[in-house]
Write a protein that holds these residues in place. Structure first.
Motif, PDB file in Angstrom:
ATOM      1  N   TYR A  72      -3.679  -6.939  -5.349  1.00 22.21           N
ATOM      2  CA  TYR A  72      -3.662  -5.877  -6.131  1.00 22.21           C
ATOM      3  C   TYR A  72      -3.599  -4.839  -6.313  1.00 22.21           C
ATOM      4  O   TYR A  72      -2.721  -3.664  -7.267  1.00 22.21           O
ATOM      5  N   PHE A  73      -2.640  -3.482  -5.296  1.00 18.23           N
ATOM      6  CA  PHE A  73      -1.778  -2.846  -4.928  1.00 18.23           C
ATOM      7  C   PHE A  73      -0.178  -3.383  -5.749  1.00 18.23           C
ATOM      8  O   PHE A  73       0.348  -2.492  -6.445  1.00 18.23           O
ATOM      9  N   GLY A  74      -0.185  -4.813  -5.712  1.00 17.29           N
ATOM     10  CA  GLY A  74       1.302  -4.973  -6.823  1.00 17.29           C
ATOM     11  C   GLY A  74       0.886  -4.653  -8.352  1.00 17.29           C
ATOM     12  O   GLY A  74       2.276  -4.152  -8.043  1.00 17.29           O
ATOM     13  N   ILE A  75      -0.044  -5.513  -8.124  1.00 12.78           N
ATOM     14  CA  ILE A  75      -0.179  -5.508  -9.693  1.00 12.78           C
ATOM     15  C   ILE A  75      -0.454  -3.577 -10.706  1.00 12.78           C
ATOM     16  O   ILE A  75      -0.094  -3.312 -11.885  1.00 12.78           O
ATOM     17  N   VAL A 115       0.793  -1.202   0.507  1.00 17.02           N
ATOM     18  CA  VAL A 115      -0.228   0.182  -0.164  1.00 17.02           C
ATOM     19  C   VAL A 115       1.005   1.185  -0.071  1.00 17.02           C
ATOM     20  O   VAL A 115       0.476   2.355  -1.435  1.00 17.02           O
ATOM     21  N   PHE A 116       2.059   0.878   0.940  1.00 15.91           N
ATOM     22  CA  PHE A 116       2.887   2.469   0.921  1.00 15.91           C
ATOM     23  C   PHE A 116       2.966   2.500  -0.444  1.00 15.91           C
ATOM     24  O   PHE A 116       3.720   3.833  -1.261  1.00 15.91           O
ATOM     25  N   ARG A 117       3.566   1.951  -1.070  1.00 11.75           N
ATOM     26  CA  ARG A 117       4.888   1.639  -2.363  1.00 11.75           C
ATOM     27  C   ARG A 117       3.624   2.326  -3.288  1.00 11.75           C
ATOM     28  O   ARG A 117       4.065   3.015  -3.833  1.00 11.75           O
ATOM     29  N   TYR A 118       2.605   1.768  -3.498  1.00 11.50           N
ATOM     30  CA  TYR A 118       1.166   2.515  -4.407  1.00 11.50           C
ATOM     31  C   TYR A 118       1.670   3.866  -3.797  1.00 11.50           C
ATOM     32  O   TYR A 118       1.450   4.381  -5.076  1.00 11.50           O
ATOM     33  N   PHE A 119       0.768   4.611  -2.836  1.00 11.55           N
ATOM     34  CA  PHE A 119       0.517   5.584  -2.430  1.00 11.55           C
ATOM     35  C   PHE A 119       1.759   6.249  -2.887  1.00 11.55           C
ATOM     36  O   PHE A 119       1.589   7.454  -3.330  1.00 11.55           O
TER      37      PHE A 119
END
Length: 356
Positions: free
Chosen positions: A221-224, A113-117
């Protein structure tokens, strides 16, 4: 001490030592050699390594055996241990292993989640600043504690103890009266040959599956979505340094979890670490009894493979992030008087940091 028990003890001891070394090395590298753009992500990496160390310590104390014959039961040998006269404390320590396992999964999902944000660059990293960061760090322990409480509802009972007595003696040379365990048999066979399901045990297993499902969904989800953003960094005007750093962090994070096609090079063995050392053994042990499969060696395999996970888990970050890899290898280059490699850092005053 039987042969299997002795082998398991030394594997757990070696794993504990090397887990302390690898995770402490990563923490030291994060503190001393992190790129300036990492920001609060450094705290999450140190936090995850500390959970891995705790998991290794508790796993060594428990020396868990997994029974997967119409059941999922985690057994802890108390004979000649500090817990021999304190079975209640041993039962709590056994529960802590399940809590730390779930906490580790939730921490990985939070990292995604952090990496996506961070990749979005929409100011959402403010949700990981100050007190909110403390809440993110507390959540895995709270959720792990809930899972532990649920699992411990399947505590020792006379019927389960008697069903375990012969197998534990024959396979592991363990006296069931000198053990602590959590779990239960999923079903029993009545005098007519009918399968009678233990509704409580099945229901609790399904709850544990569900609790594991949420963080795994977040990881995918957030990885993709993060991978799609990373592919477009250069076309969006990002510098080569930013693109490379983001890609390195993402590859390391994915390598800590499981293999996603085209995300990490196919010859990168590190992508297989959690898949084969964590998820497959646990899923097989939980699911096999539902299909009538009896895996006599599961207790040794499942009790050993997850033990190796805290040892191997920090390696992707150490070796996939240039700054950490160079600092790590330079330590040995200094010992052998070899030329050192310096990481080149580009400061970009017009670019936002990935930290708030």
């Amino acid at each position: 001490m039987g042969t299997l028990t002795r082998i398991k003890f030394y594997i757990n001891l070696i794993s504990l030592v090397f887990s302390m070394i690898t995770n402490s090395t990563l923490i030291l590298l994060v503190i001393t050699n992190s790129p300036p753009k990492l920001g609060n992500y450094r705290h999450l990496m140190c936090y995850f390594s500390m959970i891995s160390i705790l998991l290794a310590i508790f796993d060594f104390l428990v020396q868990a055996y997994i029974v997967s014959d119409a059941s999922f039961i985690i057994v802890m040998d108390l004979e000649n241990s500090v817990f021999e006269n304190h079975p209640t404390i041993a039962h709590v320590v056994l529960g802590c292993v399940t809590a730390l396992f779930e906490a580790a999964i939730f921490v990985i999902s939070i990292s995604f989640v952090f990496r996506y944000f961070a990749l979005q660059r929409q100011g959402r990293l403010r949700y990981f600043a100050g007190k909110l960061l403390c809440l993110w760090m507390a959540a895995p322990f709270v959720l792990g504690g809930i899972g532990m409480t649920i699992m411990m509802q399947l505590g020792p009972d006379k019927l389960t103890t008697e069903r375990l007595r012969r197998d534990m003696k024959e396979i592991y040379d363990l006296d069931i009266d000198k053990t602590a365990y959590v779990g239960s048999f999923y079903f029993s066979i009545d005098e007519y040959g009918n399968k009678c399901w233990n509704i409580k045990a099945v229901s609790i297993t399904m709850i544990i599956y569900t609790m594991m499902g949420f963080p795994l969904f977040a990881i995918f989800y957030f990885g993709i979505k993060s991978y799609k953003i990373i592919r477009g960094l250069v076309s969006q005007g990002e510098s080569e340094y930013s693109r490379r750093l983001q890609t390195q962090l993402y590859k390391a994070l994915v390598a800590q979890v499981l293999w996603i096609y085209e995300t990490v090079p196919k010859n990168d063995f590190q992508t297989l670490i959690p898949l084969f050392f964590l998820f497959i053994p646990i899923v097989v042990s939980l699911g096999a009894p539902f299909f009538g499969l009896t895996l006599e060696l599961t207790g040794l395999i499942v009790g050993t493979l997850p033990t190796l996970y805290p040892v191997l888990d920090p390696t992707p970050i150490i070796f996939l992030v240039d700054d950490y890899r160079n600092a790590f290898l330079n330590f040995f280059r200094r010992i052998f008087s070899k030329n050192e490699v310096t990481s080149v850092t580009h400061y970009e005053p017009n670019m936002d940091s990935i930290s708030p």
